[in-house]
Design an enzyme around this catalytic site. Sequence first.
Site, mmCIF file in Angstrom:
data_model
loop_
_atom_site.group_PDB
_atom_site.id
_atom_site.type_symbol
_atom_site.label_atom_id
_atom_site.label_comp_id
_atom_site.label_asym_id
_atom_site.label_seq_id
_atom_site.Cartn_x
_atom_site.Cartn_y
_atom_site.Cartn_z
ATOM 1 C CB CYS A 1 -88.362 0.679 -83.772
ATOM 2 S SG CYS A 1 -89.508 -0.005 -82.557
ATOM 3 C CB CYS B 1 -87.299 -3.134 -84.163
ATOM 4 S SG CYS B 1 -88.961 -3.175 -84.903
ATOM 5 C CG HIS C 1 -92.383 -1.475 -86.299
ATOM 6 N ND1 HIS C 1 -91.717 -0.968 -85.204
ATOM 7 C CD2 HIS C 1 -93.121 -0.461 -86.810
ATOM 8 C CE1 HIS C 1 -92.030 0.323 -85.077
ATOM 9 N NE2 HIS C 1 -92.878 0.660 -86.039
ATOM 10 C CG HIS D 1 -95.623 -1.062 -75.792
ATOM 11 N ND1 HIS D 1 -95.369 -0.112 -76.749
ATOM 12 C CD2 HIS D 1 -95.812 -0.380 -74.635
ATOM 13 C CE1 HIS D 1 -95.397 1.084 -76.196
ATOM 14 N NE2 HIS D 1 -95.678 0.956 -74.908
ATOM 15 C CG HIS E 1 -97.314 -0.953 -70.330
ATOM 16 N ND1 HIS E 1 -96.025 -0.584 -70.052
ATOM 17 C CD2 HIS E 1 -97.726 -0.127 -71.324
ATOM 18 C CE1 HIS E 1 -95.671 0.436 -70.836
ATOM 19 N NE2 HIS E 1 -96.687 0.738 -71.626
HETATM 20 P P1 5GP Z 1 -95.190 3.651 -73.406
HETATM 21 O O1 5GP Z 1 -94.876 4.872 -72.594
HETATM 22 O O2 5GP Z 1 -94.879 3.878 -74.879
HETATM 23 O O3 5GP Z 1 -96.553 3.083 -73.195
HETATM 24 O O4 5GP Z 1 -94.246 2.530 -72.873
HETATM 25 C C1 5GP Z 1 -92.916 2.384 -73.240
HETATM 26 C C2 5GP Z 1 -92.261 1.620 -72.125
HETATM 27 O O5 5GP Z 1 -91.034 1.091 -72.582
HETATM 28 C C3 5GP Z 1 -91.944 2.485 -70.899
HETATM 29 O O6 5GP Z 1 -92.587 1.948 -69.750
HETATM 30 C C4 5GP Z 1 -90.422 2.410 -70.798
HETATM 31 O O7 5GP Z 1 -89.954 2.370 -69.469
HETATM 32 C C5 5GP Z 1 -90.076 1.128 -71.550
HETATM 33 N N1 5GP Z 1 -88.784 1.136 -72.186
HETATM 34 C C6 5GP Z 1 -88.274 2.109 -72.991
HETATM 35 N N2 5GP Z 1 -87.050 1.765 -73.410
HETATM 36 C C7 5GP Z 1 -86.779 0.551 -72.863
HETATM 37 C C8 5GP Z 1 -85.633 -0.328 -72.929
HETATM 38 O O8 5GP Z 1 -84.633 -0.061 -73.587
HETATM 39 N N3 5GP Z 1 -85.724 -1.487 -72.238
HETATM 40 C C9 5GP Z 1 -86.827 -1.833 -71.501
HETATM 41 N N4 5GP Z 1 -86.790 -3.006 -70.864
HETATM 42 N N5 5GP Z 1 -87.912 -1.030 -71.423
HETATM 43 C C10 5GP Z 1 -87.889 0.143 -72.090
HETATM 44 ZN ZN ZN Z 2 -90.395 -1.666 -83.851
#
Ligand code: 5GP
Ligand code: ZN
Length: 110
Positions: free
Chosen positions: A1, A4, A43, A96, A98
């Site tokens: 993950c 993680c 997690h 998560h 945002h």
């Molecule tokens: P989701 O689309 O699942 O709601 O949000 C995942 C978020 O994680 C996305 O906005 C993506 O840009 C961010 N993200 C994915 N991988 C990484 C990473 O390695 N580092 C950081 N800082 N953000 C990440």
């Molecule tokens: Zn995780």
Amino acid sequence: CIFCKIIKGEIPSKKAYEDDTVVAFFDIQPQAPVHIVVIPKEHIENMNGITADNSDVIAHIFEVIPQIAKENNLADGYRVVSNCGANAGQTVFHLHFHILGGEKLNTTMA
Ligand code: 5GP
Ligand code: ZN
């Protein structure tokens, strides 16, 4: 993950906040001038994984969000989003939240 790995420091990230149970870091592909992702260190896949046994950390996340918002100059307002599952476009399956702000956001939520 991926998240993680960010928690363990195996993937670098720019941290906005960290304590024993929660980490917040700046999103790698920001969708607003300020875009911070707040996660529990435990997690949990997404909101469907929240139970009476782990909801303390969720309450804690919502205590630290206003603190993070204040530290990042979001006094004019911000939005908190959690994508849960495929139809919401969840791409990382570690719960998560945002934090989006730094400008007047789109008024349509979906
Ligand atoms: P989701 O689309 O699942 O709601 O949000 C995942 C978020 O994680 C996305 O906005 C993506 O840009 C961010 N993200 C994915 N991988 C990484 C990473 O390695 N580092 C950081 N800082 N953000 C990440
Ligand atoms: Zn995780």
